[in-house]
Design a protein around this motif. Structure first.
Motif, short mmCIF file in Angstrom:
data_model
loop_
_atom_site.label_atom_id
_atom_site.label_comp_id
_atom_site.label_asym_id
_atom_site.label_seq_id
_atom_site.Cartn_x
_atom_site.Cartn_y
_atom_site.Cartn_z
N LYS A 75 0.81 -1.21 0.00
CA LYS A 75 0.00 0.00 0.00
C LYS A 75 0.85 1.26 0.00
CE LYS A 75 -3.65 -2.43 2.48
NZ LYS A 75 -4.40 -2.58 3.76
N ALA A 76 2.12 1.13 0.31
CA ALA A 76 3.00 2.29 0.35
C ALA A 76 3.25 2.89 -1.03
CB ALA A 76 4.32 1.92 1.01
N VAL A 77 2.80 2.22 -2.11
CA VAL A 77 2.94 2.82 -3.42
C VAL A 77 2.19 4.15 -3.47
CG1 VAL A 77 3.28 0.64 -4.63
CG2 VAL A 77 0.97 1.56 -4.41
N SER A 128 3.91 11.46 -2.20
CA SER A 128 4.99 12.21 -1.54
C SER A 128 5.96 12.79 -2.56
CB SER A 128 5.74 11.30 -0.56
OG SER A 128 4.91 10.87 0.48
N ASP A 129 6.32 12.00 -3.57
CA ASP A 129 7.22 12.48 -4.61
C ASP A 129 6.60 13.66 -5.36
OD1 ASP A 129 9.11 10.61 -3.96
OD2 ASP A 129 8.67 9.25 -5.63
N ILE A 164 6.40 19.62 -6.65
CA ILE A 164 5.72 20.92 -6.80
C ILE A 164 6.13 21.90 -5.70
CG2 ILE A 164 3.82 19.95 -8.13
CD1 ILE A 164 2.91 21.07 -4.74
N SER A 165 6.51 21.39 -4.52
CA SER A 165 6.93 22.30 -3.45
C SER A 165 8.33 22.86 -3.70
CB SER A 165 6.89 21.58 -2.10
OG SER A 165 7.83 20.52 -2.04
N HIS A 166 9.13 22.16 -4.47
CA HIS A 166 10.46 22.67 -4.83
C HIS A 166 10.39 23.61 -6.05
CE1 HIS A 166 12.04 19.60 -2.13
NE2 HIS A 166 13.21 20.22 -2.20
N LYS A 167 9.43 23.35 -6.92
CA LYS A 167 9.34 24.13 -8.15
C LYS A 167 8.56 25.42 -7.97
CE LYS A 167 8.18 23.64 -13.05
NZ LYS A 167 7.74 22.70 -14.12
N TYR A 168 7.56 25.38 -7.08
CA TYR A 168 6.69 26.54 -6.87
C TYR A 168 6.74 26.96 -5.39
CZ TYR A 168 4.55 24.82 -11.24
OH TYR A 168 4.33 24.37 -12.51
N PRO A 169 6.38 28.23 -5.09
CA PRO A 169 6.39 28.69 -3.69
C PRO A 169 5.08 28.45 -2.96
CG PRO A 169 5.98 30.55 -5.14
CD PRO A 169 6.20 29.36 -6.03
N TYR A 170 4.05 27.99 -3.64
CA TYR A 170 2.69 28.06 -3.09
C TYR A 170 2.44 27.03 -1.98
CZ TYR A 170 2.66 30.61 -7.41
OH TYR A 170 3.00 31.48 -8.41
N ALA A 213 -4.60 7.77 1.11
CA ALA A 213 -3.62 8.37 0.20
C ALA A 213 -3.00 9.63 0.79
CB ALA A 213 -4.27 8.68 -1.14
N THR A 214 -3.70 10.27 1.72
CA THR A 214 -3.18 11.52 2.31
C THR A 214 -2.38 11.29 3.58
OG1 THR A 214 -5.17 11.95 3.66
CG2 THR A 214 -5.20 12.72 1.38
N TRP A 215 -2.36 10.06 4.08
CA TRP A 215 -1.66 9.78 5.35
C TRP A 215 -0.17 10.07 5.25
CZ3 TRP A 215 -3.67 4.21 6.90
CH2 TRP A 215 -5.03 4.29 7.17
N TYR A 216 0.39 9.88 4.07
CA TYR A 216 1.84 9.84 3.92
C TYR A 216 2.49 11.23 3.83
CZ TYR A 216 0.38 5.11 2.73
OH TYR A 216 -0.21 3.86 2.75
#
Length: 331
Positions: free
Chosen positions: A75-77, A83-84, A89-95, A116-119
């Protein structure tokens, strides 16, 4: 809302896991929303600086379909993929970093949508999670999360699904057919399966009986939760103009910010299942007629249109997201 609300859809990611989803079956709303918002010209903006919210366009259904091994069952897929994506998007954009994810949203109709949001803790605790599986016992938070309806488009067709006979042509009191799964359906079938001509409860319909025909013949359609709280029977009942009888626990009903569900449905607790027939029989006929008329009035809020129309299910989802965005306090 229609004049000012803007949504930015991250363009990173490739189909089939991103920008893609099923548009038929029980998970149809996941793919339909992704497809519709991608093509939308009213709410979608290509300029992230003018956006009010930011959409993470991954599909839980497609991640599991393509990456979840039926034997290994890792299930960790989900965690690795999502997460990836957030990391990219957090590295590419400031939002994302600017709000700690609070003005971002994801959407899923899969049972594992909440999982899906736990991780990603910020996605779980801060972001707007738009979920069919709106279960408060599993940390669904109606102050920031959105409940939206599960609509089973069996063939993907969106026309010809609405309508049913008037109350005078519905001889059956109530109807349910479905497998025994989850703790709510078990007592329902134990008490009522094949035991009453007025309260038609089946585990499996006889070959000569149509599910749609039974809904059209019934005044009330019983909609119990299964393994998860959401049930496509609710929308099926509304489409058939059959008053829904809701039996669930910890379920936040779709669009309950603006829809008064008590005006067009009956809510029965699990402990009241043995008295279900009496509860329905005790409802005066004129009250039932008023509820049935209100079911017809709210139909438009659960209809899928292509292209979307005002007040339909797409606009109701957007409105629900808008309301949650108004609650966001930027960090």
């Amino acid at each position: 809302m229609e004049k000012v609300f803007k949504i930015f859809v991250y363009e990173e990611g490739e189909p089939p896991l991103f920008h893609n989803g099923p548009c038929k079956s029980i998970y149809s709303m996941e793919g339909i929303f992704i497809s519709t918002i991608e093509l939308d010209k009213r709410f979608r903006t290509k300029n992230p600086d003018e956006a009010h919210v930011y959409f993470l366009p991954f599909s839980v259904v497609m991640i599991l379909q393509y990456l979840f091994h039926p034997v290994i069952r890792d299930k960790a897929v989900l965690g690795r993929t999502i997460s990836d994506y957030v990391r990219i998007i957090s590295h590419k954009y400031p939002y994302w970093n600017r709000s700690l994810g609070a003005d971002h949203f994801m959407l899923s109709c899969h049972d594992w949508g909440p999982r899906a949001t736990w991780y990603v803790p910020q996605l779980y605790y801060n972001s707007i999670r738009v979920l069919c599986n709106a279960n408060t016992s599993e940390r669904f938070n109606p102050q920031k999360d959105v409940s939206f309806p599960e609509i089973n488009l069996k063939t993907g067709e969106i026309t010809g699904l609405i309508g049913g006979p008037p109350p005078s042509e519905r001889p059956i009191l109530a109807f349910f057919a479905g497998r025994v799964h989850g703790f709510i359906r078990r007592p329902l079938l134990q008490h009522w399966k094949d035991k009453d001509e007025d309260l038609r409860v089946y585990e499996k319909l006889p070959d000569n009986i149509s599910y749609e025909e039974m809904m059209n013949k019934s005044k009330y359609c019983i909609c119990p939760s299964g393994h998860e709280v959401a049930s496509p029977r609710i929308v099926e009942a509304i489409y058939a103009e059959c008053v829904p009888v809701l039996i669930s626990q910890h379920y936040i009903l779709p669009f309950s910010d603006v829809l008064n569900w008590t005006s067009f449905s009956i809510q029965v607790s699990v402990s009241e299942i043995p008295n279900l027939k009496k509860i329905l029989m005790d409802i005066p006929y004129d009250q039932y007629v008023r509820m049935q008329e209100r079911v017809k009035q709210v139909q438009r809020h659960f209809v899928v249109n292509d292209p979307p129309k005002r007040y339909d299910v797409f606009h109701m989802i957007i409105h629900s997201i808008w309301l949650r965005r108004l609650n966001v306090k930027m960090f």
